[in-house]
Scaffold this motif. Structure first.
Motif, PDB file in Angstrom:
ATOM      1  N   THR A 148       0.506  -1.448  -0.397  1.00 50.95           N
ATOM      2  CA  THR A 148       0.105   0.282   0.377  1.00 50.95           C
ATOM      3  C   THR A 148       0.420   0.853  -0.357  1.00 50.95           C
ATOM      4  N   GLY A 149       1.274   1.933  -0.988  1.00 48.03           N
ATOM      5  CA  GLY A 149       1.307   3.129  -0.791  1.00 48.03           C
ATOM      6  C   GLY A 149       1.635   4.344  -0.039  1.00 48.03           C
ATOM      7  N   GLY A 150       1.837   5.012   0.314  1.00 46.98           N
ATOM      8  CA  GLY A 150       2.045   5.832   1.474  1.00 46.98           C
ATOM      9  C   GLY A 150       2.413   7.095   1.054  1.00 46.98           C
ATOM     10  N   GLN A 151       2.673   8.329   1.516  1.00 43.91           N
ATOM     11  CA  GLN A 151       3.100   9.459   1.430  1.00 43.91           C
ATOM     12  C   GLN A 151       4.782  10.125   2.040  1.00 43.91           C
ATOM     13  N   LEU A 152       5.638   9.136   0.720  1.00 43.96           N
ATOM     14  CA  LEU A 152       6.462   9.204   1.232  1.00 43.96           C
ATOM     15  C   LEU A 152       7.939  10.474   0.841  1.00 43.96           C
ATOM     16  N   ARG A 153       6.909  11.411  -0.072  1.00 45.66           N
ATOM     17  CA  ARG A 153       7.700  12.740   0.079  1.00 45.66           C
ATOM     18  C   ARG A 153       8.386  13.579   0.751  1.00 45.66           C
ATOM     19  N   GLY A 154      10.051  13.566   1.306  1.00 48.24           N
ATOM     20  CA  GLY A 154       9.698  14.748   2.068  1.00 48.24           C
ATOM     21  C   GLY A 154      10.620  13.669   3.238  1.00 48.24           C
ATOM     22  N   VAL A 155      10.420  11.980   3.236  1.00 57.12           N
ATOM     23  CA  VAL A 155      10.912  11.022   4.570  1.00 57.12           C
ATOM     24  C   VAL A 155      12.025  10.720   4.126  1.00 57.12           C
ATOM     25  N   PRO A 156      13.497  11.145   4.730  1.00 56.99           N
ATOM     26  CA  PRO A 156      14.432  11.116   4.733  1.00 56.99           C
ATOM     27  C   PRO A 156      14.743   9.180   4.424  1.00 56.99           C
ATOM     28  N   PHE A 157      14.292   8.704   5.024  1.00 56.72           N
ATOM     29  CA  PHE A 157      15.112   7.172   6.084  1.00 56.72           C
ATOM     30  C   PHE A 157      13.226   6.488   4.750  1.00 56.72           C
ATOM     31  N   VAL A 158      14.111   5.852   3.931  1.00 53.84           N
ATOM     32  CA  VAL A 158      12.977   4.949   3.939  1.00 53.84           C
ATOM     33  C   VAL A 158      13.199   3.429   3.273  1.00 53.84           C
ATOM     34  N   ASP A 159      12.582   2.405   3.569  1.00 57.70           N
ATOM     35  CA  ASP A 159      13.235   1.126   3.768  1.00 57.70           C
ATOM     36  C   ASP A 159      12.161   0.096   3.697  1.00 57.70           C
ATOM     37  N   ILE A 160      11.398   0.206   2.705  1.00 57.18           N
ATOM     38  CA  ILE A 160       9.786  -0.927   2.433  1.00 57.18           C
ATOM     39  C   ILE A 160      10.440  -1.593   0.897  1.00 57.18           C
ATOM     40  N   ARG A 161      10.195  -3.260   1.915  1.00 53.70           N
ATOM     41  CA  ARG A 161      10.273  -4.485   1.810  1.00 53.70           C
ATOM     42  C   ARG A 161       9.307  -4.950   1.410  1.00 53.70           C
ATOM     43  N   SER A 162       8.374  -4.983   0.224  1.00 52.93           N
ATOM     44  CA  SER A 162       7.531  -5.836  -0.113  1.00 52.93           C
ATOM     45  C   SER A 162       7.644  -7.284  -0.148  1.00 52.93           C
ATOM     46  N   ASP A 163       8.784  -7.329  -0.647  1.00 54.84           N
ATOM     47  CA  ASP A 163       9.295  -8.723  -1.183  1.00 54.84           C
ATOM     48  C   ASP A 163       8.821  -9.314   0.418  1.00 54.84           C
ATOM     49  N   VAL A 164       8.797  -9.119   1.401  1.00 55.40           N
ATOM     50  CA  VAL A 164       9.375 -10.362   2.583  1.00 55.40           C
ATOM     51  C   VAL A 164       8.546 -10.233   3.261  1.00 55.40           C
ATOM     52  N   GLY A 165       8.227 -11.259   3.759  1.00 62.49           N
ATOM     53  CA  GLY A 165       6.478 -11.237   5.113  1.00 62.49           C
ATOM     54  C   GLY A 165       6.587  -9.885   5.695  1.00 62.49           C
ATOM     55  N   ALA A 166       7.375  -9.727   6.187  1.00 61.53           N
ATOM     56  CA  ALA A 166       7.132  -9.174   8.206  1.00 61.53           C
ATOM     57  C   ALA A 166       7.978  -7.563   7.755  1.00 61.53           C
ATOM     58  N   THR A 167       7.509  -7.138   8.363  1.00 65.95           N
ATOM     59  CA  THR A 167       8.620  -6.005   9.295  1.00 65.95           C
ATOM     60  C   THR A 167       9.792  -5.863   9.637  1.00 65.95           C
ATOM     61  N   CYS A 168       9.540  -7.226  11.107  1.00 59.53           N
ATOM     62  CA  CYS A 168      10.239  -7.398  11.823  1.00 59.53           C
ATOM     63  C   CYS A 168      11.514  -7.793  11.481  1.00 59.53           C
ATOM     64  N   THR A 169      11.439  -8.526   9.925  1.00 59.95           N
ATOM     65  CA  THR A 169      12.500  -9.162   9.381  1.00 59.95           C
ATOM     66  C   THR A 169      13.826  -8.238   8.950  1.00 59.95           C
ATOM     67  N   ILE A 170      13.139  -7.627   8.685  1.00 62.22           N
ATOM     68  CA  ILE A 170      13.520  -6.070   8.342  1.00 62.22           C
ATOM     69  C   ILE A 170      15.122  -5.460   9.323  1.00 62.22           C
ATOM     70  N   VAL A 171      13.827  -5.330  10.000  1.00 61.69           N
ATOM     71  CA  VAL A 171      14.324  -5.196  12.046  1.00 61.69           C
ATOM     72  C   VAL A 171      15.536  -5.120  11.662  1.00 61.69           C
ATOM     73  N   ALA A 172      15.129  -7.071  11.964  1.00 57.98           N
ATOM     74  CA  ALA A 172      16.308  -8.272  12.152  1.00 57.98           C
ATOM     75  C   ALA A 172      16.990  -8.263  11.341  1.00 57.98           C
ATOM     76  N   SER A 173      16.825  -7.804  10.714  1.00 60.07           N
ATOM     77  CA  SER A 173      18.470  -7.143   9.069  1.00 60.07           C
ATOM     78  C   SER A 173      19.547  -6.440   9.950  1.00 60.07           C
ATOM     79  N   TYR A 174      18.491  -5.305  10.251  1.00 62.58           N
ATOM     80  CA  TYR A 174      19.659  -4.569  11.383  1.00 62.58           C
ATOM     81  C   TYR A 174      20.547  -4.599  11.967  1.00 62.58           C
ATOM     82  N   LEU A 175      19.739  -5.826  12.625  1.00 64.42           N
ATOM     83  CA  LEU A 175      20.576  -6.254  13.815  1.00 64.42           C
ATOM     84  C   LEU A 175      21.567  -6.946  13.635  1.00 64.42           C
ATOM     85  N   ASN A 176      21.712  -7.713  12.546  1.00 65.97           N
ATOM     86  CA  ASN A 176      22.808  -8.476  11.678  1.00 65.97           C
ATOM     87  C   ASN A 176      23.629  -7.300  11.206  1.00 65.97           C
TER      88      ASN A 176
END
Length: 369
Positions: free
Chosen positions: A137-165
């Motif tokens: 679902t596309g949001g209003q992202l213009r002007g947002v400095p940091f954007v990490d949207i990955r619709s190819d993964v099943g959960a946002t937790c997976t993205i944040v867990a990758s940051y820890l790694n």
């Protein structure tokens, strides 16, 4: 004030060096936060385990790497018994969104959602530093400095867990619990909406999870109102063309019950689509499920809802809400009739009279017993 560079969409950097390089995405996130005094982490209204887990792990990452205060927020209510059990087990301190002091010196990061999608009650015009999400679902992202949207993964937790790694951090037992249950709950069901990264992350987290706490969350006690609402929904459930099952749940004790009912009905043999709608406060809550791997449930529900309200989701799951001008029985029935006709049309099912899941004769017999 200078802020960090953009992150990634679907894993590809929008600006700056390739997000495939080590520490690229998470380091840009952290570097941009160095200009602030603290961070507010926000999720969608009525947070689920994926949004809760994302908030918990992101806060822990920021505290570990920057020593910066982080405030976790709660927008709406904690609906499902499992969600409340997760918060209780981890003793999370969630600040109600209406009580937050939105200081310009504190960054705002949205997880598991996107601004401008109607899924928040944060103040209009509030500057957003970061958005981390896995929804299409596309949001209003213009002007947002940091954007990490990955619709190819099943959960946002997976993205944040990758940051820890990326940062070489091994999560504590509670952080691992929050991430594990967030991913598990998000990709459960059939067919599973999991990527190889989701499965690998689950394997990494599982040894660190407190199994007693996990069992307590999975088997959280259910209130009597849950079963009363479920009974009402089953009595008003219809089957169309032997592939769509549709339920009108009437009054919901909590909004997420619509999704639970849709999940349950999806298990009926032969069904390809499952839809549930019910009234919570001043809204009609909607939930849609499909067995089709590329069913585009989010798009389907958006077409059904149109300009009546908001909707979005994934290929197999979607949710939405429609504001009610009146809670009268006639007004709600008229709206539900409109949604039924639109859903049949979008799914290319001929207008017909639905077959009751539980036949009326049996219903009457049970009531008289």
């Amino acid at each position: 004030m200078e802020r960090g560079m953009n992150g990634s969409r679907n894993g590809q950097a929008q600006n700056g060096p390739s997000s495939g390089s080590v520490e690229c995405v998470s380091s840009r996130l952290l570097q941009g936060l160095e200009n602030y005094k603290g961070v507010h982490v926000v999720s969608h209204i009525n947070p689920d385990p994926d949004s809760l887990g994302s908030m918990v792990a992101l806060a822990w990452l920021i505290r570990q790497k920057l020593g910066m205060p982080v405030q976790l927020t709660r927008d709406g209510i904690l609906g499902r018994a499992e969600n409340r059990a997760l918060v209780d087990c981890l003793e999370l301190d969630l600040m109600p969104i209406e009580q937050v002091d939105w200081s310009p010196f504190w960054a705002v990061i949205i997880v598991d959602s996107q601004p401008g999608t109607g899924r928040h009650t944060i103040p209009d015009g509030l500057p957003i530093y970061g958005v981390i999400d896995h929804h299409e679902t596309g949001g209003q992202l213009r002007g947002v400095p940091f954007v990490d949207i990955r619709s190819d993964v099943g959960a946002t937790c997976t993205i944040v867990a990758s940051y820890l790694n990326e940062q070489g951090l091994a999560p504590t037992s509670d952080v691992a619990m929050a991430l594990f249950y967030g991913i598990e709950s998000e990709i459960s069901g059939y067919p599973r909406e999991a990527s190889p990264l989701d499965d690998e992350t689950l394997r990494q987290l599982y040894p660190r999870v407190d199994q007693d706490k996990l069992a307590r969350i999975r088997a959280a006690p259910l209130p009597l109102a849950y079963f009363e609402a479920l009974l009402q929904a089953l009595q008003d459930t219809f089957i169309y063309d032997d592939r769509l099952i549709l339920s009108w749940a009437d009054e919901l004790p909590q909004p997420e019950l619509a999704a639970e009912i849709a999940d349950l009905l999806m298990r009926l043999e032969g069904m390809e689509w499952s839809f549930c709608a019910g009234v919570y406060e001043d809204k009609l809550i909607l939930s849609l499920r499909t067995r089709h791997a590329r069913g585009r449930a989010g798009i389907v529900l958006q077409q059904v809802v149109g300009d009546l309200g908001t909707a979005g989701g994934h290929d197999r799951r979607a949710g939405g809400a429609i504001p009610l001008n009146s809670r009268s029985t006639s007004a709600v029935e008229k709206l539900c009739s409109t949604l039924r006709k639109r859903l049949l049309q979008v799914l290319k099912i001929d207008e017909c009279r639905g077959q009751r899941l539980v036949r009326r004769k049996e219903l009457l017999a049970n009531l008289q017993a």
